[in-house]
Design a protein around this motif. Structure first.
Motif, PDB file in Angstrom:
ATOM      1  N   TRP A  89      -5.675   4.910  -8.949  1.00  0.00           N
ATOM      2  CA  TRP A  89      -4.848   4.674 -10.141  1.00  0.00           C
ATOM      3  C   TRP A  89      -5.525   3.626 -11.013  1.00  0.00           C
ATOM      4  O   TRP A  89      -5.932   2.567 -10.521  1.00  0.00           O
TER       5      TRP A  89
ATOM      6  N   LYS B 140      -2.350  -3.450 -12.070  1.00  0.00           N
ATOM      7  CA  LYS B 140      -1.667  -3.237 -10.805  1.00  0.00           C
ATOM      8  C   LYS B 140      -2.464  -3.931  -9.699  1.00  0.00           C
ATOM      9  O   LYS B 140      -3.684  -3.832  -9.665  1.00  0.00           O
ATOM     10  N   PHE B 141      -1.740  -4.605  -8.827  1.00  0.00           N
ATOM     11  CA  PHE B 141      -2.354  -5.293  -7.699  1.00  0.00           C
ATOM     12  C   PHE B 141      -1.691  -4.754  -6.442  1.00  0.00           C
ATOM     13  O   PHE B 141      -0.466  -4.707  -6.352  1.00  0.00           O
ATOM     14  N   VAL B 142      -2.506  -4.315  -5.492  1.00  0.00           N
ATOM     15  CA  VAL B 142      -1.965  -3.739  -4.262  1.00  0.00           C
ATOM     16  C   VAL B 142      -2.446  -4.568  -3.078  1.00  0.00           C
ATOM     17  O   VAL B 142      -3.635  -4.851  -2.948  1.00  0.00           O
TER      18      VAL B 142
ATOM     19  N   ARG C 297       0.801  -1.220   0.000  1.00  0.00           N
ATOM     20  CA  ARG C 297       0.000   0.000   0.000  1.00  0.00           C
ATOM     21  C   ARG C 297       0.838   1.276   0.000  1.00  0.00           C
ATOM     22  O   ARG C 297       0.550   2.220  -0.747  1.00  0.00           O
TER      23      ARG C 297
ATOM     24  N   PRO D 280      -8.976   2.369  -4.778  1.00  0.00           N
ATOM     25  CA  PRO D 280      -7.748   2.826  -5.430  1.00  0.00           C
ATOM     26  C   PRO D 280      -8.047   3.760  -6.598  1.00  0.00           C
ATOM     27  O   PRO D 280      -8.944   3.495  -7.403  1.00  0.00           O
TER      28      PRO D 280
ATOM     29  N   TYR E 140       2.420   1.713  -3.329  1.00  0.00           N
ATOM     30  CA  TYR E 140       1.335   1.996  -4.280  1.00  0.00           C
ATOM     31  C   TYR E 140       0.909   3.466  -4.192  1.00  0.00           C
ATOM     32  O   TYR E 140       0.774   4.143  -5.214  1.00  0.00           O
TER      33      TYR E 140
ATOM     34  N   ASN F  65      -6.615   0.638 -13.524  1.00  0.00           N
ATOM     35  CA  ASN F  65      -6.225  -0.774 -13.630  1.00  0.00           C
ATOM     36  C   ASN F  65      -5.680  -1.353 -12.325  1.00  0.00           C
ATOM     37  O   ASN F  65      -4.783  -2.198 -12.345  1.00  0.00           O
ATOM     38  N   THR F  66      -6.219  -0.903 -11.194  1.00  0.00           N
ATOM     39  CA  THR F  66      -5.747  -1.380  -9.891  1.00  0.00           C
ATOM     40  C   THR F  66      -6.784  -2.273  -9.236  1.00  0.00           C
ATOM     41  O   THR F  66      -7.972  -1.946  -9.201  1.00  0.00           O
ATOM     42  N   THR F  67      -6.304  -3.389  -8.700  1.00  0.00           N
ATOM     43  CA  THR F  67      -7.123  -4.315  -7.929  1.00  0.00           C
ATOM     44  C   THR F  67      -6.498  -4.443  -6.546  1.00  0.00           C
ATOM     45  O   THR F  67      -5.280  -4.612  -6.435  1.00  0.00           O
ATOM     46  N   VAL F  68      -7.316  -4.376  -5.505  1.00  0.00           N
ATOM     47  CA  VAL F  68      -6.834  -4.533  -4.137  1.00  0.00           C
ATOM     48  C   VAL F  68      -6.927  -6.010  -3.748  1.00  0.00           C
ATOM     49  O   VAL F  68      -7.968  -6.644  -3.941  1.00  0.00           O
TER      50      VAL F  68
ATOM     51  N   ALA G 118       1.109   5.952  -7.206  1.00  0.00           N
ATOM     52  CA  ALA G 118      -0.159   6.494  -7.724  1.00  0.00           C
ATOM     53  C   ALA G 118      -0.159   8.019  -7.716  1.00  0.00           C
ATOM     54  O   ALA G 118      -0.829   8.654  -8.531  1.00  0.00           O
TER      55      ALA G 118
END
Length: 185
Positions: free
Chosen positions: A95, A83-85, A57, A93, A60, A97-100, A64
């Motif tokens: 930014w 992106k994976f955070v 995080r 998120p 990220y 294309n981000t997946t948590v 971001a």
């Protein structure tokens, strides 16, 4: 099956904290050294080879805040790839294309490796990198070692549940004496 590649800027004494950031006694310490054209090309090639980013995080949030406003080949790649955070607190998120990933880190990353074909790069993300190393989920480790002893700060390697043997597969010195070391499990 995807591979996890951890890539880090570290000092000779293993400090990885804030090599380009500001919240540290020696803020942006890596900028005191020129990586040279070969070192810059190495970092660009990492970005171009990445199928996805996997970040903690804190890293990220720093990325971001910085990358969406930049425009060049490196920034375009970072901004457009998935992106994976890993976080238990980040909910929305910003930014693209981000997946948590909020569950068990080992399970989530193992699942991610099954879903993504190619290299998944981890930049910075101290706690995440340490966890992945401890759980034997790192396939390759890229260290850009800068010729400085900082004496304080977060270190890449923490305690592990067992020894973690690695094989040096490549090494070179670029720019102002910056060593690029590549290790595999």
């Amino acid at each position: 099956m995807g591979r996890i590649v951890v890539t880090e800027f570290v000092s000779l004494d293993g400090v990885m904290e804030a090599p380009g950031g500001e919240d540290f006694k020696y803020k942006a310490w890596s900028f005191d050294f020129d990586r040279g054209e070969e070192g810059d090309r190495f970092k660009l090639n990492e970005a171009l080879e990445s199928e996805a980013l996997l970040l903690g995080r804190v890293t990220y949030e720093g990325f971001a805040a910085a990358w969406p406003s930049r425009e060049d080949e490196f920034a375009d790649r970072f901004n457009n790839m998935p992106k994976f955070v890993v976080s238990s607190t980040l909910e929305d998120p910003a930014w693209n294309n981000t997946t948590v990933l909020g569950g068990d880190v080992g399970e989530e990353v193992s699942k991610l490796r099954e879903e993504i074909d190619g290299d998944i790069y981890v930049h910075g993300s101290c706690r995440l990198a340490q966890t992945l190393i401890d759980k034997d989920l790192v396939d390759e480790l890229h260290l850009m070692v800068f010729p400085v002893v900082l004496g304080t700060g977060k270190k890449l390697f923490g305690e592990t549940s067992d020894k973690k043997p690695l094989k040096l597969t490549d090494s070179k010195v670029v720019g102002d004496g910056v060593a690029i070391l590549t290790y595999q499990r």
